[in-house]
Design an enzyme around this catalytic site. Sequence first.
Site, PDB file in Angstrom:
ATOM      1  N   GLY A 574      38.306  55.077  42.727  1.00  0.00           N
ATOM      2  CA  GLY A 574      38.308  54.222  41.534  1.00  0.00           C
ATOM      3  C   GLY A 574      37.011  54.347  40.774  1.00  0.00           C
ATOM      4  O   GLY A 574      36.259  55.298  40.955  1.00  0.00           O
ATOM      5  N   PHE A 576      34.259  52.828  40.955  1.00  0.00           N
ATOM      6  CA  PHE A 576      32.980  52.753  41.661  1.00  0.00           C
ATOM      7  C   PHE A 576      32.792  53.875  42.676  1.00  0.00           C
ATOM      8  O   PHE A 576      31.683  54.185  43.049  1.00  0.00           O
ATOM      9  CB  PHE A 576      32.872  51.420  42.401  1.00  0.00           C
ATOM     10  CG  PHE A 576      32.758  50.253  41.474  1.00  0.00           C
ATOM     11  CD1 PHE A 576      31.698  50.161  40.593  1.00  0.00           C
ATOM     12  CD2 PHE A 576      33.698  49.241  41.480  1.00  0.00           C
ATOM     13  CE1 PHE A 576      31.570  49.079  39.737  1.00  0.00           C
ATOM     14  CE2 PHE A 576      33.584  48.166  40.635  1.00  0.00           C
ATOM     15  CZ  PHE A 576      32.514  48.077  39.746  1.00  0.00           C
ATOM     16  N   ASP A 714      42.027  43.784  32.719  1.00  0.00           N
ATOM     17  CA  ASP A 714      42.480  45.149  32.994  1.00  0.00           C
ATOM     18  C   ASP A 714      43.734  45.106  33.868  1.00  0.00           C
ATOM     19  O   ASP A 714      43.870  45.867  34.818  1.00  0.00           O
ATOM     20  CB  ASP A 714      41.354  45.915  33.690  1.00  0.00           C
ATOM     21  CG  ASP A 714      41.615  47.430  33.695  1.00  0.00           C
ATOM     22  OD1 ASP A 714      42.552  47.874  33.000  1.00  0.00           O
ATOM     23  OD2 ASP A 714      40.897  48.141  34.408  1.00  0.00           O
TER      24      ASP A 714
HETATM   25  P1  AMP Z   1      39.989  50.911  43.019  1.00  0.00           P
HETATM   26  O1  AMP Z   1      38.618  51.445  43.139  1.00  0.00           O
HETATM   27  O2  AMP Z   1      40.109  49.472  43.419  1.00  0.00           O
HETATM   28  O3  AMP Z   1      40.602  51.192  41.665  1.00  0.00           O
HETATM   29  O4  AMP Z   1      40.898  51.714  44.068  1.00  0.00           O
HETATM   30  C1  AMP Z   1      41.206  53.068  43.943  1.00  0.00           C
HETATM   31  C2  AMP Z   1      42.486  53.375  44.675  1.00  0.00           C
HETATM   32  O5  AMP Z   1      42.291  53.156  46.070  1.00  0.00           O
HETATM   33  C3  AMP Z   1      43.650  52.483  44.285  1.00  0.00           C
HETATM   34  O6  AMP Z   1      44.348  52.986  43.190  1.00  0.00           O
HETATM   35  C4  AMP Z   1      44.495  52.480  45.552  1.00  0.00           C
HETATM   36  O7  AMP Z   1      45.351  53.610  45.576  1.00  0.00           O
HETATM   37  C5  AMP Z   1      43.458  52.591  46.649  1.00  0.00           C
HETATM   38  N1  AMP Z   1      43.126  51.267  47.186  1.00  0.00           N
HETATM   39  C6  AMP Z   1      42.171  50.428  46.744  1.00  0.00           C
HETATM   40  N2  AMP Z   1      42.130  49.296  47.463  1.00  0.00           N
HETATM   41  C7  AMP Z   1      43.091  49.405  48.390  1.00  0.00           C
HETATM   42  C8  AMP Z   1      43.562  48.536  49.421  1.00  0.00           C
HETATM   43  N3  AMP Z   1      43.002  47.340  49.634  1.00  0.00           N
HETATM   44  N4  AMP Z   1      44.565  48.959  50.176  1.00  0.00           N
HETATM   45  C9  AMP Z   1      45.139  50.163  49.973  1.00  0.00           C
HETATM   46  N5  AMP Z   1      44.747  51.023  49.008  1.00  0.00           N
HETATM   47  C10 AMP Z   1      43.734  50.645  48.246  1.00  0.00           C
END
Ligand code: AMP
Length: 858
Positions: A574, A576, A714
């Site tokens: 993501g 970050f 968002d």
């Molecule tokens: P983020 O940085 O929150 O946008 O997360 C990037 C990607 O990681 C997301 O699109 C999900 O596919 C995966 N992801 C993030 N958090 C979780 C979680 N708690 N459980 C499972 N997959 C996650």
Amino acid sequence: MITNKTPLRPLIPRLEKVLPDTRRDHTRVDEVVFKNQMAYCVCRYPLGMSGGQIQDEDISASSQWSESTAARYGRLNFEEGDGAWCPEITVEPDNLKEFLQIDLRSLHFITLVGTQGRHAGGIGNEFAQMYKIKYSRDGSRWISWRNRQGKQVIEGNRNAYDIVLKDLEPPVVARFVRFMPVTDHSMNVCMRVELYGCEWLDGLVSYNAPAGQQMNIPEHVVYLNDSVYDGAIIYSMTEGLGQLTDGVCGLDDFTESHVYNVWPGYDYVGWSNQSFPGGYVEIMFEFDRIRNFTTMMVHCNNMFTYNVKAFQHVVCYFRSESDWEATPLAFSPSVDDEDPSARFVPVPLANHMASAIKCQFYFADVWLLFSEITFQSDTAMYNTTLTPPKDDPTHKVDDSTTRILIGCLVAIIFILVAIIVIILWRQVWQKMLQKVSGMANEIQMTESILSTQSETFAYSHNQSSGGTSEQESSSTYERIFPLGPDYQEPSRLICKLPEFAQNSEEPGICSGLTVAQDGVPHYAEADIVALQGVTGSNMYAIPALAMDLLSGKDMAVEEFPRKLLTFKEKLGEGQFGEVHLCEAEGIQEFMNKEFLFDVPEEATVLVAVKMLRSDASKNARNDFLKEIKIMSRLKDPNIVRLLAVCIYSDPLCMITEYMENGDLNQFLSRHEPEGQLALLSNAATVSFGNLCYMAAQIASGMKYLSSLNFVHRDLATRNCLVGKNFTIKIADFGMSRNLYSGDYYRIQGRAVLPIRWMSWESILLGKFTTASDMWAFAVTLWEILNFCKEQPYSQLTDEQVIENTGEFFRDQKRQIYLPQPVLCPDSLYKVMLDCWRRNAKERPSFQEIHRVLLQIQP
Ligand code: AMP
């Protein structure tokens, strides 16, 4: 006139009337006697408004409506600023005071002009239906351009986006050009412009000659005056350029009207020997500086049947400084009594150095008719191939010029070196400062988050909410996002949209303009308190209610020992950094008791670990910590839960509950609606009921957030996570902010925004509210019902999405709505349309939406 004009590199080859970049070789007059129309035709290169070669400081204007519509934004095909130059006041029909001025820094032969209005991604609609051109060679004497029929007004644009190109007939030789909008009624006008032509290397600034005369022949009266001369004409013509330099050669038969469909003899300037007792016509040519002349080319008519012949003899005098040289140069071309065709007569000028030349053309018959005179001079040749005689007085002049030039160059080099040193020094210094303040911030932020039980934030009544929120605003928009296709950097969107300006009250937006409040919830400023943010430097404006939430004692998270995390696999990436699936040993011990109910009792629990990338900027780091802070205080079954953190050392990590099915976008993309097709393809399916169940959970999570006055900003399927049995939790609070601080957000600078999910007021006004979250919710619902197989407004480009946003604002039934998904019942589509109402107050609440979705479930 034929010139050795050097074409500049063309920069807008796609404009048909503009030359493509194919002609790099410079035709030399003495090498090829080409038709002089060719010079006119080839000299059509954009001179640098659209390409940027014309510097901002060389573009000025009589006035500007705001800083963002200053003269420098008047560049054709540019969308910078608010999209164009706009004068301060409405242009009135009887008041031609407003102008956009371009300084080309040197004389140019300008053959074509282009204009365009202010479009600004669909929200601008101002343009000049008509305009006039004024030009000047010295910056003091301004000449109004007229066409060959004497008309000054040029027809301009009919809409804000199309470029309209107009040939300047006749072309002009100028250094300064002004575009002056003309209207037939009082109206707002904005312009973007370009000039086309090429550099006027001849350096001829003016010619003085006796006024042209009238010839009476049996069938015609032939007017042989210089009808486009731009100097003064009384008995003689002074200080101007005209038909002898307009790039158009006369026909062999001067009694025929030329292509311009004007009167016979139009292309020629002519004199009868009866008015010149000395037997010659004297023409004086003034140049911009001392030049080394090789040839003069005189285009003469030779219709001896009408007593017209090329000159039989010419005597030229040269002046390099103040005095005329004593010895003139004489030349006698052969007189031609056989061929009546018009021709160029070359006169060798024997490398005379001069800034003015005076030539006496002797009559060979009753009439002398000239249509073009051009000079070939070459200052460059002086330094390279042609060595002037040692005793030539002009040698000194040129020598000293060279010395001055070298001196200037050396000075420039010194200045540049000094600037580079200063820049490097500043960078090093800034890095040091950043390091120091970064460390301080980090320590403060870390301390703040870790101050678990007794955490309290110093806050006081907001005495300067504007100022504090500005800081918040900029820190938000400058953050680093790995740009995915869903996030765009819109060109500056908050524009001086006249419609906004008329209604607005809120200061700050649109460079001091104000913004329509209509449709956007108002929040009492009295509710807002200023919170000293955890970074120490950031101040947020947040409501007292949220303060309670943020400072609640039992809401904080605990540090988890990094060594107890065992990496299993990468889940995704993501804004970050990476998200990993890990086993966390004994995490229950480190968790707040309130959060324990949902967590399995096994010793080892699967968790998702979001890590901050190692090269993250200070802003990204602060945002990461802010997200932790926000998440640590959210407790709802439909909001992803933060279990613990690792922030004692790098990389910073947040440990959240693991959602087995990843994000909703990917999840739905892998599934199909129930039905024959899915049966045949054996694809995994999701029933309509489960789609509604998932949507209802998102609505429920949003209901919780909105009850806390939090704005997510968002919301999209990519930011919702799917667990077992279609459970949904909202995640990604990277962009979320408190509702009230949202009041102060501005789309400034390099904002990176999910424009396809954003309400019109978020895009145009920078307003983020629960109502704009509702807009995004409806887009999310639309994604869900389409199984995320298509991006919203996939048929529109980003620019068109922003244009469409303008239509939502104007609300004249021209806005395009997302279409009804096949699976979507009419009643639900109607709810979606309600969420996209222009007036934010008329959009439903999350309570209502939640209720509706629960009812739809089978
Ligand atoms: P983020 O940085 O929150 O946008 O997360 C990037 C990607 O990681 C997301 O699109 C999900 O596919 C995966 N992801 C993030 N958090 C979780 C979680 N708690 N459980 C499972 N997959 C996650």
